[in-house]
Motif scaffolding. Structure first.
Motif: not given
Length: 695
Positions: A437-438, A442, A475-476, A549
């Motif tokens: 997960s983003g 991070t 991210p993601d 993605k």
């Protein structure tokens, strides 16, 4: 170079100091001090590292309706000339190990320790090469020949690598086995590959093999200590049990009789069986070129951050899977060292503190635990919570300017314990197996102050087909294609995904695409089309910056956060046998470690049970009664156990829904099959609620 706000502040203060300095000797001393301080600051201030490719255009879009994208690091890929190797002297996995010996000048290679209290002991490259060759020669003396399939069923340890490299010395093929396959599947694999020899790690694994040993199995080579009863059991079954070191001695005594026969690039190096589907697993045949091409492409994309001869990697992810294997091969290719954990994942951090790795392959589940532990620590304190937020914002701002470091004030005040928990020296973290997960990604980048890259791929294309670019802080997504392959999306009309809209099934073509499924041409044809495209079954979309993605799964098979495959329809077919269940929808996602379900109860059976237990009410009322839920849950778990479901396949919570799924409400197809995307959207609040209680 762009000057940051902090640097600008420092320079202004220096200007003010220079305006007020006195004359004479005292002034000269002050000037000298100011100049020295300025010089030190300029020399030590954080420097930004430019990304390997422009972050707003990370891949090449090829012309045409197929919307194919290729790596910007290999211009020839646009013409279908994909990267095959990085070094002239490294075309096979055998070559990679020998190159490492030269690069490291026979430095440290394989490290292990007996237990948590002992220091790591090391095999150097030349010693490992000798032992590997002796082992391969010993197997040859026992009758094995080039092209033979040899199984290995062991936890990560030096002997695992020695076995693999020993087999390559004589062009043999390694076939890994692992615990989650189960007794019957292991027996099927040994029988299908007609293996007469399996290397086993301990007594328990030997007994598991012996439980259903097929007639072709004639020999077990054991690594650890084995009970006399086990040896006697093997003998009664007509299977020779021989110690690993005895095979090495045989090889050493006969080394002159059997010259090495190294493999060629297009030879098969491993058959890696994939779990996760109903029925027997599929044996993915990977050549030496497949593996070297994928490893080389990843190292090319890592640039200056790729492994080197001074690096140390910790090995704890299963070597039976290609993600961990590729990480190790990259280390060996560069002359780096690999240290193995002691075997208990609960004590992994203690192993990391002792080993102090610089490179770590990992999975989301471990990083989620680190993130959750930090968050639970700060949530009770307003001061700590805000300090963490400030630390993440400050370091994220630096990362966006291309600055990556672990010597800020925030590293000392906030992140020191996290870094020391992983040994304090990690500079490269490679995340695979499942999506991360983003917010966790991070956090990890800020907390560890190291390069963290995330890849996407599957065994059929060795490991990564795409990889995030260092310097991209968004991210993601899973990055652009690596240099050994290209990626396209194809229409999936039944799920309303169309390539023209930048969405569709992810397909991969290149030098990392496997040779086919072992003895299974039909399933090979279903997976690789006549133009050589590997159809992954995953649904992806192209982002505006040329990265991929992953947004869905075509065949409704997914991985949990710990990397285990789940086939929900298989679980549903078992649970639907419950007399209390009319319909069921099993759901899970790759960011979670368990599955949950929506159950439509059988009206008559549930009402009858409720009446017998003095529980009044309509079906809607009964669906909200915890006693009814507990009764149905208990029945499902019992059915799962009787049918052989593994713990991670069993649902951990259920939601009871009184209204049936139907064609009219859009939850079933006209042929009465579940419309999974629609069910996911319809029950989104209930699914999220169940997971919030389980987190």
């Amino acid at each position: 170079m762009q000057v940051s706000k902090s640097e600008n502040w420092f320079l202004k203060r220096m200007e003010e100091v220079l305006e007020w300095i006195p004359g004479g000797a005292a002034g000269a001393a002050v000037v000298a001090g100011a100049v020295a301080l300025s010089t030190y600051y300029v020399a030590t201030r954080p420097k930004s590292t430019p990304p390997m490719v422009p972050l707003d255009e990370q891949s090449f879009p090829e012309p045409g309706a197929e919307l194919i994208r290729t790596s910007k690091l290999c211009r020839d890929a646009k013409d279908g000339k994909f990267l095959r190797y990085l070094y002239e002297d490294c075309r096979t996995v055998y070559d990679a190990f020998h190159r490492g010996a030269r690069e490291s000048n026979s430095g440290q290679c394989l490290g292990s320790r007996e237990n948590q209290t002992k220091p790591y002991q090391w095999l150097h490259y030349n010693e490992a090469l000798l032992r590997a060759r002796n082992f391969g020669c010993g197997l040859t003396h026992l009758g094995l020949r080039p092209g033979a399939y040899v199984g290995i069923y062991s936890q990560n340890c030096p002997e695992w690598v020695l076995t693999e490299q020993g087999l390559y010395c004589y062009s043999m093929i390694i076939v890994p086995l692992y615990d989650t396959l189960g007794v019957e599947v292991c027996s099927f694999i040994i029988r299908q590959a007609e293996m007469n020899t399996v290397v086993c790690g301990d007594d328990q694994k030997i007994n598991m093999i012996l439980d259903q040993a097929p007639p072709c199995l004639k020999r077990i080579v054991y690594i650890g200590e084995v009970k006399k009863d086990t040896l006697l059991r093997a003998k009664k079954q007509g299977i020779e049990a021989i110690k690993f070191e005895e095979v090495e001695k045989l090889g050493s005594a006969n080394i002159n009789s059997y010259p090495e026969k190294p493999p060629k690039a297009d030879d098969i190096c491993t058959v890696c069986y994939t779990s996760g589907t109903t029925g027997n697993p599929k044996g993915v045949m990977l050549s030496h070129e497949n593996v070297i091409a994928d490893v080389s492409a990843v190292m090319l994309q890592l640039g200056e951050h790729k492994p080197n001869r001074h690096d140390v990697m910790i090995s704890f992810l299963p070597l039976a899977h290609m993600f961990e294997r590729c990480c190790q091969i990259a280390m060996f290719m560069q002359g780096g060292a690999v240290g193995f954990f002691c075997g208990d994942i609960r004590n992994l951090m203690e192993d990391m503190k002792a080993l102090k790795p610089t490179v770590t392959p990992t999975v989301p589940r471990l990083l989620n635990r680190i993130h959750d532990k930090v968050m639970s620590t700060v949530n009770g304190s307003f001061v700590k919570r805000n300090l963490l937020r400030m630390a993440i914002n400050s370091k994220l701002a630096e990362m966006k300017r291309g600055i990556l470091r672990k010597n800020t004030i925030w590293d000392t005040l906030v992140f020191k314990k996290v870094q020391e928990g992983m040994g304090g020296r990690v500079r490269l973290l490679v995340v695979g197996s499942a999506p991360l997960s983003g917010n966790v990604l991070t956090f990890v980048r800020c907390a560890l102050g190291c390069v963290v890259v995330e890849g996407y791929g599957q065994t059929e294309c060795v490991a990564p087909a795409t990889l995030t670019i260092q310097g991209d802080c968004i991210p993601d997504h899973v990055g652009p294609p690596v240099a050994c392959c290209c990626v396209k999306l194809v229409d999936v009309p039944e799920m309303e995904y169309y390539a023209s809209a930048g969405q569709g099934e992810v397909c991969v073509k290149g030098t990392n695409v496997f040779k086919g499924y072992f003895k299974d041409p039909e399933r090979t044809r279903d997976t690789i089309d006549r133009d050589g495209w590997l159809h992954t079954g995953d649904i992806g979309m192209w982002l505006a910056n040329g990265t991929l993605k992953i947004i869905d799964r075509k065949k409704h098979i997914f991985k949990l956060s710990q990397g285990e495959y789940i086939a929900p329809e298989k679980i549903e077919n078992i649970y639907i046998r419950s007399i209390y269940v009319s319909q069921i929808y099993v759901y899970g996602e790759s960011l979670k470690s368990c599955v949950v379900a929506v159950v439509v109860p059988d009206v008559e059976t549930v009402k009858e049970w409720a009446l017998e237990n003095d529980i009044p009410g309509t079906l809607s009322v009964l669906c909200n009664d915890e006693r009814i839920k507990a009764m149905i849950m208990e029945d499902l778990i019992q059915l799962g156990k009787e049918s052989g479901l593994k713990s991670f396949e069993q649902v951990k919570d259920i939601y009871l829904h009184p209204d049936p799924f139907s064609v009219q409400n859009g939850l079933l197809t006209p042929t009465l099959k579940s419309k999974r995307p629609q069910l996911k959207a319809y029950f989104k609040p209930q699914l999220e609620d169940m997971y919030s209680k389980l987190d």
